[in-house]
Design an enzyme around this catalytic site. Structure first.
Site, PDB file in Angstrom:
ATOM      1  N   ASP A 299       0.854  -1.184   0.000  1.00 31.64           N
ATOM      2  CA  ASP A 299       0.000   0.000   0.000  1.00 31.64           C
ATOM      3  C   ASP A 299       0.898   1.244   0.000  1.00 31.64           C
ATOM      4  O   ASP A 299       2.114   1.157   0.193  1.00 31.64           O
ATOM      5  CB  ASP A 299      -0.969  -0.024   1.194  1.00 31.64           C
ATOM      6  CG  ASP A 299      -2.171   0.897   0.977  1.00 31.64           C
ATOM      7  OD1 ASP A 299      -2.148   1.712   0.032  1.00 31.64           O
ATOM      8  OD2 ASP A 299      -3.141   0.814   1.763  1.00 31.64           O
ATOM      9  N   GLU A 494      -9.753   7.364   5.113  1.00 31.03           N
ATOM     10  CA  GLU A 494      -8.824   6.604   5.947  1.00 31.03           C
ATOM     11  C   GLU A 494      -8.797   7.136   7.391  1.00 31.03           C
ATOM     12  O   GLU A 494      -9.841   7.418   7.962  1.00 31.03           O
ATOM     13  CB  GLU A 494      -7.428   6.599   5.306  1.00 31.03           C
ATOM     14  CG  GLU A 494      -7.463   6.038   3.885  1.00 31.03           C
ATOM     15  CD  GLU A 494      -6.092   5.934   3.234  1.00 31.03           C
ATOM     16  OE1 GLU A 494      -5.117   5.623   3.917  1.00 31.03           O
ATOM     17  OE2 GLU A 494      -6.017   6.151   2.005  1.00 31.03           O
TER      18      GLU A 494
HETATM   19  C1  BGC Z   1      -3.016   9.099  -1.264  1.00 31.56           C
HETATM   20  C2  BGC Z   1      -3.411   8.145  -0.247  1.00 31.56           C
HETATM   21  C3  BGC Z   1      -2.554   8.370   0.965  1.00 31.56           C
HETATM   22  C4  BGC Z   1      -2.770   9.778   1.460  1.00 31.56           C
HETATM   23  C5  BGC Z   1      -2.095  10.126   2.745  1.00 31.56           C
HETATM   24  C6  BGC Z   1      -3.164  10.487  -0.700  1.00 31.56           C
HETATM   25  O1  BGC Z   1      -2.778  11.416  -1.645  1.00 31.56           O
HETATM   26  O2  BGC Z   1      -3.789   8.854  -2.377  1.00 31.56           O
HETATM   27  O3  BGC Z   1      -3.289   6.914  -0.819  1.00 31.56           O
HETATM   28  O4  BGC Z   1      -2.810   7.452   1.959  1.00 31.56           O
HETATM   29  O5  BGC Z   1      -2.397  10.658   0.453  1.00 31.56           O
HETATM   30  O6  BGC Z   1      -0.763  10.413   2.617  1.00 31.56           O
HETATM   31  C1  BGC Z   2      -4.999   3.403   0.524  1.00 28.16           C
HETATM   32  C2  BGC Z   2      -5.344   2.424  -0.555  1.00 28.16           C
HETATM   33  C3  BGC Z   2      -5.197   3.038  -1.906  1.00 28.16           C
HETATM   34  C4  BGC Z   2      -3.820   3.626  -2.047  1.00 28.16           C
HETATM   35  C5  BGC Z   2      -3.587   4.274  -3.389  1.00 28.16           C
HETATM   36  C6  BGC Z   2      -3.710   4.112   0.253  1.00 28.16           C
HETATM   37  O1  BGC Z   2      -3.547   5.169   1.129  1.00 28.16           O
HETATM   38  O2  BGC Z   2      -4.908   2.724   1.761  1.00 28.16           O
HETATM   39  O3  BGC Z   2      -6.656   1.955  -0.355  1.00 28.16           O
HETATM   40  O4  BGC Z   2      -5.438   2.076  -2.890  1.00 28.16           O
HETATM   41  O5  BGC Z   2      -3.632   4.593  -1.054  1.00 28.16           O
HETATM   42  O6  BGC Z   2      -4.253   5.465  -3.511  1.00 28.16           O
END
Ligand code: BGC
Ligand code: BGC
Length: 610
Positions: A299, A494
């Protein structure tokens, strides 16, 4: 003459050393050979650099075409809100994919790269795409046929932007609504999750999409207090292995049997060991016992979660645990170097590298990417995002996802001739009803960043044909027969959605909820409350004041779907996909007090025609 000859010879030597002039057997391009033969032929010709490049994925915002040409990355992604050149048009997306593919194809072995994105409730990063309900709403609708159609339609929109690698479906089996990712879970019941995820994947597969199941494994089962910032996302799972298998592993078993080819490792840990380094669960169970021979991707910077001191040690640990491709959005070049150092020191075996690369190549061969790297021959039935056909499908899913929890005196559906006063901060906000993972990572609010119909607009659109009058001016609220109170949560993604207080007035709730609740009550009229939220937010302190309650979840761009059920155009049929607790102490309790049970949901008849 002699001099010329020696220059010629040294040129050949130099090019030979640079690897630019090695003879290439192109047998792997012969599609009449078996995929395993093609893998063997190609792998046998690859240098360590070429192999390691395949194992790494960077984010498009940080990878130029020149870097792609130099490094030969196996994949590139758009993380949440990562939009090529900040230009969210179809041509911008297509241009980005083509630019990288040209760079990849200009390399010695012409191994196509693959572009990945999170199309988790529609092709949600792209402006104008149909935004479907988030998974929890799909769980409430629980209609496998429509879910398969959704998978197929989202595939169409993906293909319009030349993207065929989707980080979906999320097969989390959510057990604790304090988790900010609860809405990504179809249900707390593993059978519902399995069924719907399978339907979605089938729809996508028929259209040639590569799905990544996520997040392996136990993401929905972490203990509150063990996660990031003392909360729950990225926390620890303490279940015994049998329960882990029965609840959280179950969807993987079935989806892998049905051809899932990519699995994403989870940020969480199991009994204290981070999943990204969990060799037993990744290598022994997933790849061994379940016979998974696709590839495992880490991830987003998940490597950093690994409990080791240095970056090199984390990389070695992760690869040896069974990660095949590393989502290192920003540190992709560091990752490449670290893997190579690991191989040179003997900490990572050549066999492990060959295994990882074979898995990635296998999936690329299966997808037909070597035959059609620019996806020129894929079939796309739509010519624009947000097509009428897609919006109609989403609307049907919205209608089926509305869960009627209470309906005193049959106040719903609204009756012909009624005047309805609509109030509350979720009534007219497209961002709120779409939730996280819409255009950007944690969604938007206030003003529309994409196209769609709010719930209020939807009501206004159909008010005439149902002989309803919609009132929004507080000064005229007295004239109303019924109050429609629309409250909900802020958009989040998240860990930003983790909360110790998942109530309708808690810290993730919309700040205007309480005032709207109080104002609605002060009117002394029947109240219909519509809750626009990613989870079964706690409402025990207020529900007695309400005559009807509808859990709307995060319906997405088609607000008219919600309106049409309220107006009786379609009957209510949604069922709770997770239990509805009274208080926070009831979550995961042995003897919980339930406001409503999983599976609850009243039905109504269609009362007025279209
Ligand atoms: C990403 C996520 C990541 C989040 C936190 C977002 O731009 O798409 O996948 O978890 O930034 O850093
Ligand atoms: C998330 C995933 C996602 C990835 C790419 C991560 O922060 O946990 O679900 O696929 O970012 O954007």
């Amino acid at each position: 003459m002699k001099r010329l000859l020696s220059i010629f010879v040294s040129l050949i030597l130099i090019f030979g050393l640079l690897g630019c002039y090695q003879p290439v057997s192109e047998d792997y391009l012969d599609s009449s050979l078996s995929i395993e033969e093609r893998i063997e032929n190609l792998l046998g010709q690859m240098t360590l650099d070429e192999k390691v490049g395949q194992m790494v994925q960077g984010d498009q915002s940080k990878v130029t075409a020149a870097q792609m040409k130099r490094l030969g990355l196996g994949s590139i992604l758009s993380g949440g809100g990562s939009i090529p050149n900040n230009d969210n048009s179809i041509s911008s997306w297509v241009g980005a994919v083509e630019k990288y593919q040209q760079a990849a194809m200009s390399r010695r072995l012409k191994i196509p790269f693959i572009y990945g994105i999170d199309a988790v409730h529609g092709h949600n990063t792209v402006t104008g795409a149909v935004i479907f309900p988030h998974n929890i709403g799909i769980g409430a609708a629980n209609d496998p046929e429509l879910t398969e159609q959704m998978g197929a339609y989202v595939a169409q929109e993906l293909k319009l932007t030349k993207t065929i690698f989707n980080f979906a479906p999320c097969v989390a089996v959510g057990q604790d609504l304090r988790w900010g990712r609860t809405y990504e879970s179809y249900s707390s019941d593993p059978d519902i999750v399995t069924n719907l995820a399978l339907s979605f994947m089938k729809g996508q597969q028929k259209e040639g999409i590569l799905n990544s199941l996520k997040h392996y494994v136990g993401d929905g089962g972490t203990e509150y207090g063990t996660g990031r910032d003392g909360m729950i996302d990225r926390g620890d799972v303490v279940l015994e292995e049998q329960e882990l298998r029965e609840v959280h592993l179950k969807p993987y078993i079935e989806l892998i049997e049905n051809g899932a080819r990519c699995v994403m490792a989870s940020f969480n840990s199991y009994k204290g060991l981070k999943m990204h380094q969990h060799k037993y669960l990744i290598t022994d169970i997933l790849k061994g016992e379940l016979g998974f021979d696709g590839f495992v991707i880490s991830d987003w910077e998940g490597i950093l979660e690994i409990n080791k001191n240095t970056y090199d040690e984390k990389i070695i640990e992760g690869i040896n645990a069974g990660l095949d491709m590393l989502m290192e959005p920003y540190s992709y070049e560091e990752a490449i170097k670290a893997i190579k150092r690991g191989v040179k020191s003997g900490a990572i075996s050549k066999e492990r590298i060959n295994d990882a690369v074979s898995r990635i190549l296998r999936v690329k061969f299966e997808l037909g990417l070597f035959e059609d790297p620019y996806l020129q021959n894929i079939e796309v039935d739509i010519s624009e995002l947000g097509s009428a056909q897609g919006r109609e499908l989403a609307k049907q899913l919205v209608q089926k996802s509305q869960v009627l929890l209470k309906n005193n005196n049959n106040v719903l559906p609204f009756k012909s001739g009624q005047k309805i006063f609509v109030t509350g901060p979720a009534a007219d906000d497209l961002g709120v009803q779409c939730g996280g993972w819409t255009i950007n990572w944690s969604g938007f609010t206030g003003y529309p960043l994409t196209k769609g119909t709010t719930i209020l607009q939807g009501l206004k659109n159909i008010a005439g044909k149902h002989n309803l009058t919609i009132i929004t001016d507080e000064n005229n609220a007295d004239e109303a027969d019924v109050v429609l109170l629309v409250i909900g949560e802020q958009p989040y993604a998240e860990f930003t959605g983790d909360t110790p207080d998942p109530s309708i007035v808690g810290d993730k709730a919309l700040s205007g909820n309480l005032d709207a609740i109080d104002f609605a009550k002060s009117l002394n009229k029947p109240i219909v409350t519509l809750i626009v939220a990613g989870r079964n937010v706690l409402i025990v302190d207020y529900i007695d004041d309400w005559d009807a309650v509808v859990m709307s979840y995060l319906p997405g761009s088609e607000g008219e779907g919600v309106a049409s059920v309220l107006a009786g155009e379609v009957g209510f049929s949604g069922k709770l996909p997770m239990p509805y607790y009274k208080t926070v102490n009831d979550i995961k309790s042995d003897n919980p007090q339930l406001l409503f049970n999983i599976g609850d949901g009243l039905t109504t008849q269609t009362t007025s025609s279209n």
